[in-house]
Design an enzyme around this catalytic site. Structure first.
Site, PDB file in Angstrom:
ATOM      1  N   ASP A 193     -20.647 -71.557 -60.477  1.00 43.54           N
ATOM      2  CA  ASP A 193     -19.891 -71.376 -59.459  1.00 43.54           C
ATOM      3  C   ASP A 193     -20.242 -72.478 -58.436  1.00 43.54           C
ATOM      4  O   ASP A 193     -21.354 -72.626 -58.021  1.00 43.54           O
ATOM      5  CB  ASP A 193     -19.938 -69.867 -58.815  1.00 43.54           C
ATOM      6  CG  ASP A 193     -18.899 -69.361 -58.297  1.00 43.54           C
ATOM      7  OD1 ASP A 193     -18.041 -68.421 -58.855  1.00 43.54           O
ATOM      8  OD2 ASP A 193     -18.409 -69.861 -57.175  1.00 43.54           O
ATOM      9  N   VAL A 232     -12.834 -62.376 -62.826  1.00 44.76           N
ATOM     10  CA  VAL A 232     -12.676 -62.773 -64.390  1.00 44.76           C
ATOM     11  C   VAL A 232     -13.855 -63.072 -64.970  1.00 44.76           C
ATOM     12  O   VAL A 232     -14.289 -62.949 -66.093  1.00 44.76           O
ATOM     13  CB  VAL A 232     -11.407 -63.565 -64.322  1.00 44.76           C
ATOM     14  CG1 VAL A 232     -11.229 -64.112 -65.733  1.00 44.76           C
ATOM     15  CG2 VAL A 232     -10.288 -62.767 -63.829  1.00 44.76           C
ATOM     16  N   THR A 240      -6.300 -69.172 -58.652  1.00 40.17           N
ATOM     17  CA  THR A 240      -4.825 -70.092 -58.500  1.00 40.17           C
ATOM     18  C   THR A 240      -3.964 -69.503 -57.288  1.00 40.17           C
ATOM     19  O   THR A 240      -3.087 -68.752 -57.696  1.00 40.17           O
ATOM     20  CB  THR A 240      -4.029 -69.984 -59.864  1.00 40.17           C
ATOM     21  OG1 THR A 240      -4.529 -68.648 -60.305  1.00 40.17           O
ATOM     22  CG2 THR A 240      -4.686 -70.832 -60.970  1.00 40.17           C
ATOM     23  N   CYS A 292      -3.239 -60.257 -57.159  1.00 42.48           N
ATOM     24  CA  CYS A 292      -2.596 -61.095 -58.144  1.00 42.48           C
ATOM     25  C   CYS A 292      -1.070 -61.077 -58.152  1.00 42.48           C
ATOM     26  O   CYS A 292      -0.300 -61.984 -58.015  1.00 42.48           O
ATOM     27  CB  CYS A 292      -2.861 -60.911 -59.541  1.00 42.48           C
ATOM     28  SG  CYS A 292      -4.724 -61.346 -59.883  1.00 42.48           S
TER      29      CYS A 292
HETATM   30  N1  LIG Z   1      -8.966 -60.396 -60.453  1.00 46.83           N
HETATM   31  C1  LIG Z   1      -8.154 -59.979 -61.498  1.00 46.83           C
HETATM   32  O1  LIG Z   1      -7.781 -58.843 -61.613  1.00 46.83           O
HETATM   33  C2  LIG Z   1      -7.327 -61.066 -62.221  1.00 46.83           C
HETATM   34  C3  LIG Z   1      -6.733 -60.685 -63.361  1.00 46.83           C
HETATM   35  C4  LIG Z   1      -5.958 -61.394 -64.404  1.00 46.83           C
HETATM   36  C5  LIG Z   1      -6.209 -62.775 -63.907  1.00 46.83           C
HETATM   37  N2  LIG Z   1      -6.756 -63.318 -62.865  1.00 46.83           N
HETATM   38  C6  LIG Z   1      -6.642 -64.743 -62.553  1.00 46.83           C
HETATM   39  O2  LIG Z   1      -8.063 -65.294 -62.801  1.00 46.83           O
HETATM   40  C7  LIG Z   1      -8.278 -66.342 -62.126  1.00 46.83           C
HETATM   41  C8  LIG Z   1      -9.815 -66.054 -61.360  1.00 46.83           C
HETATM   42  O3  LIG Z   1      -9.258 -64.980 -60.559  1.00 46.83           O
HETATM   43  P1  LIG Z   1     -10.743 -64.078 -59.887  1.00 46.83           P
HETATM   44  O4  LIG Z   1     -10.082 -62.796 -59.542  1.00 46.83           O
HETATM   45  O5  LIG Z   1     -11.742 -64.116 -61.079  1.00 46.83           O
HETATM   46  O6  LIG Z   1     -11.213 -65.008 -58.701  1.00 46.83           O
HETATM   47  P2  LIG Z   1     -12.335 -64.908 -57.583  1.00 46.83           P
HETATM   48  O7  LIG Z   1     -12.103 -65.272 -56.236  1.00 46.83           O
HETATM   49  O8  LIG Z   1     -12.789 -63.298 -57.901  1.00 46.83           O
HETATM   50  O9  LIG Z   1     -13.359 -65.785 -58.296  1.00 46.83           O
HETATM   51  C9  LIG Z   1     -13.117 -66.986 -58.661  1.00 46.83           C
HETATM   52  C10 LIG Z   1     -14.390 -67.670 -58.483  1.00 46.83           C
HETATM   53  O10 LIG Z   1     -14.212 -69.227 -58.813  1.00 46.83           O
HETATM   54  C11 LIG Z   1     -15.023 -70.134 -58.014  1.00 46.83           C
HETATM   55  N3  LIG Z   1     -14.580 -71.387 -57.971  1.00 46.83           N
HETATM   56  C12 LIG Z   1     -13.864 -72.030 -57.181  1.00 46.83           C
HETATM   57  N4  LIG Z   1     -13.699 -73.481 -57.324  1.00 46.83           N
HETATM   58  C13 LIG Z   1     -14.668 -73.475 -58.511  1.00 46.83           C
HETATM   59  C14 LIG Z   1     -15.038 -74.552 -59.419  1.00 46.83           C
HETATM   60  N5  LIG Z   1     -14.329 -76.006 -59.096  1.00 46.83           N
HETATM   61  N6  LIG Z   1     -16.037 -74.467 -59.795  1.00 46.83           N
HETATM   62  C15 LIG Z   1     -16.594 -73.390 -60.159  1.00 46.83           C
HETATM   63  N7  LIG Z   1     -16.455 -71.929 -59.496  1.00 46.83           N
HETATM   64  C16 LIG Z   1     -15.275 -72.188 -58.762  1.00 46.83           C
HETATM   65  C17 LIG Z   1     -15.335 -69.218 -56.583  1.00 46.83           C
HETATM   66  O11 LIG Z   1     -16.327 -69.610 -55.687  1.00 46.83           O
HETATM   67  C18 LIG Z   1     -15.178 -67.738 -57.167  1.00 46.83           C
HETATM   68  O12 LIG Z   1     -16.624 -67.251 -57.086  1.00 46.83           O
HETATM   69  C19 LIG Z   1      -7.063 -66.433 -61.229  1.00 46.83           C
HETATM   70  O13 LIG Z   1      -6.164 -67.249 -61.568  1.00 46.83           O
HETATM   71  C20 LIG Z   1      -6.406 -65.168 -60.948  1.00 46.83           C
HETATM   72  O14 LIG Z   1      -5.079 -65.077 -60.601  1.00 46.83           O
HETATM   73  C21 LIG Z   1      -7.625 -62.567 -61.853  1.00 46.83           C
END
Ligand SMILES: NC(=O)c1ccc[n+]([C@@H]2O[C@H](COP(=O)([O-])OP(=O)(O)OC[C@H]3O[C@@H](n4cnc5c(N)ncnc54)[C@H](O)[C@@H]3O)[C@@H](O)[C@H]2O)c1
Length: 286
Positions: free
Chosen positions: A34, A15, A88, A263
């Site tokens: 990150d 995201v 999350t 998700c």
């Molecule tokens: N991937 C999807 O298709 C999608 C779609 C819609 C919503 N979401 C939601 O978006 C959110 C993020 O999902 P994602 O797929 O990008 O996750 P991801 O695991 O791909 O990326 C999350 C990143 O956050 C970093 N991180 C963790 N704690 C941190 C902190 N305190 N400070 C800075 N960085 C930190 C991790 O190292 C990781 O690189 C989640 O709530 C997910 O449910 C994801």
């Protein structure tokens, strides 16, 4: 000359990285923060792990000098807009907001009056106002909606979809007050084609859970039906094709392994947990 605004995207995952790229392309000075130092090193070297972001696009962003991947919380200092897009997940089948809490504390340490903070992580209704706002206030000593803007905007990313991208998919936006909504909407209007304002972060948070629960329930339904159809000697694909000719009131879902993405099996639990927690009612259907 107009001053370039500083955007911080907390979490450079599926995201956060695309949003950071859009931010650079829209003219912001972007810090892609990150806590994963290896990820930061790879991004700094021009190596993207997100299929929708090519190495060439990442290299172009780095070449502008306005995209800085960083694992140093000090890089957030002086930000105008911070977007939190951290995981999350579930822990023991319950919502685990620890990443959102840690990210809020980090953002709070660099928060200054007039700035805007937006949560994008998928979560239960109330998180922005009950968890993120109070943590920002505790760390920064600033009041949301008074001293700084706070809002929520759910992500609708569909990895690999060439038609509906971050830019072309309508983006739901919200704020804890009118000024916050105005600031959140102004930001997304600069990176996507269409924003959809709603009256509160709770509505925006629940909107995302409705969308994902809707998919979850319908995929589960068609997967179960596929098994029964097979036992009844009926071709489920022909059934779905026939039903899809109905021009109203039906939307096709197709059977497949699992329940779709990483998700969908998680997000409905955020909704049922909140219902149980706040109303004492089990959300049996979900
Ligand atoms: N991937 C999807 O298709 C999608 C779609 C819609 C919503 N979401 C939601 O978006 C959110 C993020 O999902 P994602 O797929 O990008 O996750 P991801 O695991 O791909 O990326 C999350 C990143 O956050 C970093 N991180 C963790 N704690 C941190 C902190 N305190 N400070 C800075 N960085 C930190 C991790 O190292 C990781 O690189 C989640 O709530 C997910 O449910 C994801």
């Amino acid at each position: 000359m107009q001053q370039v605004e500083k955007l911080v995207v907390v979490g450079q995952g599926y995201v956060g990285l695309p949003l950071a790229m859009h931010g650079v392309e829209a003219g912001y000075e972007v810090v892609g923060f990150d806590v994963d130092e290896r990820r930061v090193t790879e991004l700094s070297a021009g190596s993207s792990f997100v299929e929708d972001i090519s190495d060439a696009r990442l290299a172009a962003a780095l070449a502008t000098g306005r995209y800085q991947p960083s694992a140093d919380p000090k890089a957030l200092d002086g930000f105008d807009i911070a977007v939190i897009s951290v995981p999350t997940p579930l822990r023991d089948r319950l919502p685990d907001l620890s990443y959102v809490e840690t990210a809020s504390d980090i953002v709070g340490a660099s928060l200054r009056p007039g700035a805007t903070v937006i949560l994008e992580s998928t979560t239960y209704p109330g998180t922005t106002e009950e968890v993120v706002g109070p943590r920002l206030q505790a760390v920064a000593g600033l009041v949301p909606g008074v001293d700084f803007h706070l809002g929520y905007s759910p992500e609708r990313i569909d990895p690999g979809n060439p038609e509906w991208t971050l830019e072309t998919t309508p983006k739901v936006v919200s704020g804890v007050d009118d000024a916050s909504l105005g600031s959140v909407q102004r930001f997304y209007d600069s990176v996507v084609e269409c924003t959809v304002p709603v009256s509160s972060p709770r509505v925006a948070e629940m909107c995302k859970l409705l969308e994902n629960t809707f998919r979850h329930v319908n995929i589960a339904l068609v997967n179960e039906l596929a098994m029964f159809a097979s036992d009844l000697d009926v071709d489920i694909w022909e059934v779905i094709g026939a039903a899809s000719t109905k021009p109203f009131g039906f939307m096709p879902f197709t059977p497949g392994p699992g329940v779709g993405g990483h998700c969908l099996p998680i997000d409905p639990s955020y909704l049922s947990w909140k219902v149980q927690q706040s109303l004492g009612t089990p959300f049996r259907f979900v």
